[in-house]
Write an enzyme that holds these catalytic residues in place. Structure first.
Site, PDB file in Angstrom:
ATOM      1  N   TYR A   1      28.465  91.377  25.557  1.00 32.04           N
ATOM      2  CA  TYR A   1      29.375  91.770  24.736  1.00 32.04           C
ATOM      3  C   TYR A   1      29.020  91.550  23.298  1.00 32.04           C
ATOM      4  O   TYR A   1      29.105  92.343  22.275  1.00 32.04           O
ATOM      5  CB  TYR A   1      30.751  91.236  25.097  1.00 32.04           C
TER       6      TYR A   1
ATOM      7  N   LYS B   1      28.527  93.950  19.709  1.00 35.53           N
ATOM      8  CA  LYS B   1      29.093  93.780  18.746  1.00 35.53           C
ATOM      9  C   LYS B   1      28.153  93.515  17.442  1.00 35.53           C
ATOM     10  O   LYS B   1      28.286  94.246  16.294  1.00 35.53           O
ATOM     11  CB  LYS B   1      30.189  92.642  18.663  1.00 35.53           C
TER      12      LYS B   1
ATOM     13  N   THR C   1      33.592  90.122  15.464  1.00 35.04           N
ATOM     14  CA  THR C   1      34.013  88.742  15.994  1.00 35.04           C
ATOM     15  C   THR C   1      32.948  87.558  15.655  1.00 35.04           C
ATOM     16  O   THR C   1      31.887  87.977  15.454  1.00 35.04           O
ATOM     17  CB  THR C   1      33.790  88.972  17.803  1.00 35.04           C
ATOM     18  N   ASP C   2      33.545  86.443  15.825  1.00 33.59           N
ATOM     19  CA  ASP C   2      32.683  85.286  15.500  1.00 33.59           C
ATOM     20  C   ASP C   2      31.729  85.041  16.706  1.00 33.59           C
ATOM     21  O   ASP C   2      30.758  84.110  16.353  1.00 33.59           O
ATOM     22  CB  ASP C   2      33.616  84.006  15.242  1.00 33.59           C
ATOM     23  N   GLU C   3      31.819  85.843  17.798  1.00 37.66           N
ATOM     24  CA  GLU C   3      30.863  85.557  18.747  1.00 37.66           C
ATOM     25  C   GLU C   3      29.475  86.051  18.520  1.00 37.66           C
ATOM     26  O   GLU C   3      28.659  85.614  19.170  1.00 37.66           O
ATOM     27  CB  GLU C   3      31.210  86.257  20.149  1.00 37.66           C
TER      28      GLU C   3
HETATM   29  P1  NAD Z   1      41.322  95.543  23.524  1.00 40.29           P
HETATM   30  O1  NAD Z   1      40.337  95.469  24.721  1.00 40.29           O
HETATM   31  O2  NAD Z   1      42.513  94.879  23.834  1.00 40.29           O
HETATM   32  O3  NAD Z   1      41.749  96.966  23.055  1.00 40.29           O
HETATM   33  C1  NAD Z   1      40.433  98.133  22.969  1.00 40.29           C
HETATM   34  C2  NAD Z   1      41.202  99.375  22.615  1.00 40.29           C
HETATM   35  O4  NAD Z   1      40.149 100.198  22.500  1.00 40.29           O
HETATM   36  C3  NAD Z   1      41.713  99.771  23.711  1.00 40.29           C
HETATM   37  O5  NAD Z   1      43.045 100.412  23.497  1.00 40.29           O
HETATM   38  C4  NAD Z   1      40.811 100.836  24.440  1.00 40.29           C
HETATM   39  O6  NAD Z   1      41.422 101.798  25.181  1.00 40.29           O
HETATM   40  C5  NAD Z   1      40.183 101.321  23.126  1.00 40.29           C
HETATM   41  N1  NAD Z   1      38.887 102.073  23.310  1.00 40.29           N
HETATM   42  C6  NAD Z   1      37.900 101.397  24.176  1.00 40.29           C
HETATM   43  N2  NAD Z   1      37.015 102.239  24.316  1.00 40.29           N
HETATM   44  C7  NAD Z   1      37.331 103.297  23.496  1.00 40.29           C
HETATM   45  C8  NAD Z   1      36.709 104.633  22.919  1.00 40.29           C
HETATM   46  N3  NAD Z   1      35.342 104.806  23.610  1.00 40.29           N
HETATM   47  N4  NAD Z   1      37.181 105.147  22.210  1.00 40.29           N
HETATM   48  C9  NAD Z   1      38.387 105.136  21.664  1.00 40.29           C
HETATM   49  N5  NAD Z   1      39.048 104.113  22.160  1.00 40.29           N
HETATM   50  C10 NAD Z   1      38.283 103.147  22.935  1.00 40.29           C
HETATM   51  O7  NAD Z   1      40.511  94.796  22.167  1.00 40.29           O
HETATM   52  P2  NAD Z   1      41.113  93.672  21.193  1.00 40.29           P
HETATM   53  O8  NAD Z   1      41.195  92.550  21.856  1.00 40.29           O
HETATM   54  O9  NAD Z   1      42.443  94.371  20.541  1.00 40.29           O
HETATM   55  O10 NAD Z   1      39.970  93.832  20.229  1.00 40.29           O
HETATM   56  C11 NAD Z   1      39.978  94.788  19.166  1.00 40.29           C
HETATM   57  C12 NAD Z   1      38.776  94.771  18.384  1.00 40.29           C
HETATM   58  O11 NAD Z   1      38.750  93.232  17.753  1.00 40.29           O
HETATM   59  C13 NAD Z   1      37.352  94.748  19.086  1.00 40.29           C
HETATM   60  O12 NAD Z   1      36.516  95.342  18.315  1.00 40.29           O
HETATM   61  C14 NAD Z   1      36.915  93.213  19.337  1.00 40.29           C
HETATM   62  O13 NAD Z   1      35.583  93.166  19.472  1.00 40.29           O
HETATM   63  C15 NAD Z   1      37.477  92.544  18.154  1.00 40.29           C
HETATM   64  N6  NAD Z   1      37.912  91.379  18.341  1.00 40.29           N
HETATM   65  C16 NAD Z   1      39.033  90.699  19.537  1.00 40.29           C
HETATM   66  C17 NAD Z   1      39.094  89.418  19.234  1.00 40.29           C
HETATM   67  C18 NAD Z   1      40.207  88.910  20.303  1.00 40.29           C
HETATM   68  O14 NAD Z   1      40.400  87.816  20.588  1.00 40.29           O
HETATM   69  N7  NAD Z   1      40.909  89.824  21.144  1.00 40.29           N
HETATM   70  C19 NAD Z   1      38.496  88.445  18.689  1.00 40.29           C
HETATM   71  C20 NAD Z   1      37.438  89.007  17.711  1.00 40.29           C
HETATM   72  C21 NAD Z   1      37.264  90.313  17.570  1.00 40.29           C
HETATM   73  O1  DAU Z   2      35.609  84.747  19.746  1.00 39.97           O
HETATM   74  C1  DAU Z   2      36.435  85.961  19.656  1.00 39.97           C
HETATM   75  C2  DAU Z   2      36.435  86.388  20.832  1.00 39.97           C
HETATM   76  O2  DAU Z   2      37.469  86.101  21.756  1.00 39.97           O
HETATM   77  C3  DAU Z   2      36.551  88.139  21.162  1.00 39.97           C
HETATM   78  O3  DAU Z   2      35.518  88.675  20.156  1.00 39.97           O
HETATM   79  C4  DAU Z   2      36.519  88.888  22.448  1.00 39.97           C
HETATM   80  O4  DAU Z   2      36.850  90.110  22.395  1.00 39.97           O
HETATM   81  C5  DAU Z   2      37.741  87.909  23.175  1.00 39.97           C
HETATM   82  O5  DAU Z   2      37.828  88.360  24.681  1.00 39.97           O
HETATM   83  C6  DAU Z   2      37.471  86.270  23.154  1.00 39.97           C
HETATM   84  O6  DAU Z   2      36.321  86.048  24.052  1.00 39.97           O
HETATM   85  P1  DAU Z   2      36.375  84.845  24.899  1.00 39.97           P
HETATM   86  O7  DAU Z   2      35.359  84.977  25.849  1.00 39.97           O
HETATM   87  O8  DAU Z   2      36.339  83.528  24.076  1.00 39.97           O
HETATM   88  O9  DAU Z   2      37.792  84.969  25.299  1.00 39.97           O
HETATM   89  P2  DAU Z   2      38.479  84.707  26.807  1.00 39.97           P
HETATM   90  O10 DAU Z   2      39.850  84.623  26.768  1.00 39.97           O
HETATM   91  O11 DAU Z   2      37.738  85.750  27.798  1.00 39.97           O
HETATM   92  O12 DAU Z   2      38.030  83.322  27.154  1.00 39.97           O
HETATM   93  C7  DAU Z   2      38.581  82.070  26.229  1.00 39.97           C
HETATM   94  C8  DAU Z   2      37.918  80.834  26.794  1.00 39.97           C
HETATM   95  O13 DAU Z   2      38.547  80.426  28.222  1.00 39.97           O
HETATM   96  C9  DAU Z   2      36.466  80.852  27.349  1.00 39.97           C
HETATM   97  O14 DAU Z   2      35.823  79.881  26.906  1.00 39.97           O
HETATM   98  C10 DAU Z   2      36.609  81.237  28.716  1.00 39.97           C
HETATM   99  C11 DAU Z   2      37.747  80.487  29.280  1.00 39.97           C
HETATM  100  N1  DAU Z   2      38.419  81.247  30.383  1.00 39.97           N
HETATM  101  C12 DAU Z   2      38.684  82.517  30.375  1.00 39.97           C
HETATM  102  C13 DAU Z   2      39.092  83.068  31.455  1.00 39.97           C
HETATM  103  C14 DAU Z   2      39.625  84.781  31.527  1.00 39.97           C
HETATM  104  C15 DAU Z   2      38.630  80.258  31.668  1.00 39.97           C
HETATM  105  O15 DAU Z   2      38.309  79.174  31.832  1.00 39.97           O
HETATM  106  N2  DAU Z   2      39.146  81.035  32.661  1.00 39.97           N
HETATM  107  C16 DAU Z   2      39.587  82.219  32.575  1.00 39.97           C
HETATM  108  O16 DAU Z   2      40.098  82.940  33.745  1.00 39.97           O
END
Ligand code: NAD
Ligand code: DAU
Length: 338
Positions: free
Chosen positions: A151, A155, A125-127
């Site tokens: 988190y 990562k 992730t970019d985080e």
């Molecule tokens: P998600 O939370 O929707 O899905 C995670 C999946 O992993 C789920 O299906 C869960 O059951 C499975 N999981 C959790 N623990 C496990 C374990 N111990 N063994 C096997 N499976 C397990 O996550 P996502 O949003 O699809 O993210 C996927 C990947 O991309 C993550 O590594 C996350 O850090 C990364 N990522 C997500 C975002 C985003 O915006 N969603 C952005 C950047 C990076």
């Molecule tokens: O940047 C990549 C990341 O993006 C991933 O690595 C994470 O897995 C993914 O969850 C996401 O993280 P964020 O914290 O940016 O996503 P989230 O959807 O939780 O929040 C997006 C923005 O919205 C953040 O600034 C917090 C704000 N927010 C979020 C929620 C859930 C609100 O203002 N209200 C809310 O209820």
């Protein structure tokens, strides 16, 4: 045909990736997923039923299970997406993030090394780069790691383990880091599906702090194409950043959702800010454009509208997720079959 193991394939990005691969016929796809609260087998059930994809229920922390899977099939790659992914949950309790994201990734790396899996793609992730000020240049692959939440710290730790396995053990691994994904099948704890479902249901939309935080929105389809390019064309040991040229303030995203759903802005509710809330993320994707030939195809305006329409059209999926019914889906589908 090459076989690939996708961890976390029942989650948001994983299920979109599995769906994309199942549309082609280039790969034999096996999904390993623990089905935590974020995993939903319904996301890929049609593909499993159609024998396009094999599903294994289990954890990346279970070394015995992973060794068995890697012994049964000669995998060309592991695409590692399984993780605890929600920042707010990591603030409430960090331990599951260390267990899954750090220890689980280490377990998978050791098993992959033991079984000589050809390539390991670590989805990060970019985080891990921390946060940007309003006029700072966007993150590049050279930006120093400075994670701010439990988190993102977990990562970053997993990224460094992958790096160490490349350097020390000669493992063939690449790391991808992307900005905020949006699209179908996202669990409604994240901003866009939460705001969309709340708007549809006439519930308030909780805006953290002043709502002026910025995220760089990337459509999940564009991200999945990028993961595959990193797997197919990436250089061992390299990091690849994917971003959507989609920077937007949270309050603008929430307001756009209300407009598209046809609801009033009185549903916007300012609530206490997230502790340690990162102000801005943005990715400079020049490296992947030049080296992998990747560029995002979705613009955020069209992608957001299409995504909102997907949640409106898939009310049964939304209802199952909102009610918690999806948690018993696996039991109904599999355990009753014996
Ligand atoms: P998600 O939370 O929707 O899905 C995670 C999946 O992993 C789920 O299906 C869960 O059951 C499975 N999981 C959790 N623990 C496990 C374990 N111990 N063994 C096997 N499976 C397990 O996550 P996502 O949003 O699809 O993210 C996927 C990947 O991309 C993550 O590594 C996350 O850090 C990364 N990522 C997500 C975002 C985003 O915006 N969603 C952005 C950047 C990076
Ligand atoms: O940047 C990549 C990341 O993006 C991933 O690595 C994470 O897995 C993914 O969850 C996401 O993280 P964020 O914290 O940016 O996503 P989230 O959807 O939780 O929040 C997006 C923005 O919205 C953040 O600034 C917090 C704000 N927010 C979020 C929620 C859930 C609100 O203002 N209200 C809310 O209820």
């Amino acid at each position: 045909m090459k076989s690939i193991l996708i961890t976390g394939g029942a989650g948001f990005i994983g299920s979109n990736l599995v769906r994309m691969l199942a549309e082609g016929s280039a790969y034999n796809v096996i999904v390993l997923d623990a089905l935590t609260y974020a995993g939903n087998l319904e996301n890929i059930q049609d593909l499993v039923d159609g024998s396009r994809v094999r599903f294994e229920h289990g954890s990346i922390n279970d070394r015995g299970l992973i060794d068995r899977l890697l012994a049964e099939t000669s995998f060309d790659a592991i695409l590692h997406l399984a993780a605890e992914s929600h920042v707010d949950r990591s603030i409430a309790s960090a331990a599951p993030f260390i267990e899954t994201n750090v220890v689980g990734t280490l377990t998978l790396l050791e098993a992959a090394k033991h079984a000589a899996v050809r390539r390991f793609v670590h989805v990060s992730t970019d985080e891990v780069y921390g946060m940007l000020g309003p006029t700072d240049p966007a993150f590049t692959e050279e930006t120093p790691l400075a994670p701010n939440s439990p988190y993102s710290a977990s990562k970053a730790a997993s990224d460094l383990l992958v790096r160490a396995f490349v350097h020390t053990h000669g493992m063939d691994a690449v790391i991808t880091r992307c900005s905020n994904n949006y699209g179908p099948y996202q669990f409604p704890e994240k901003l866009i599906p939460l705001m969309t479902l709340n708007a549809i249901e006439n519930r308030s939309l909780p805006i953290y702090g002043d709502g002026l935080q910025v995220r760089d929105w990337l459509h999940v389809e564009d991200h999945c194409r990028g993961i595959m390019l990193a797997y197919e064309r990436g250089m061992t040991g390299q990091v690849y950043n994917f971003g959507g040229f989609g920077e937007e303030k949270n309050i603008v995203v929430a307001t756009s959702i209300l407009q598209h759903v046809g609801k009033d802005e009185s549903l916007l509710t300012y609530v206490a800010d997230r502790p340690g809330h990162d102000r801005r993320y943005a990715i400079n994707p020049r490296k992947v454009q030049q080296e992998l030939g990747w560029t995002p195809e979705w613009n955020f305006k069209d992608g957001l509208r299409t995504t909102i329409d997907w949640y409106r059209a898939n009310s049964a999926w939304c209802q199952n997720v909102r009610s918690g019914e999806y948690r018993s889906y696996y039991q109904r589908q599999y355990e009753q079959r014996g």
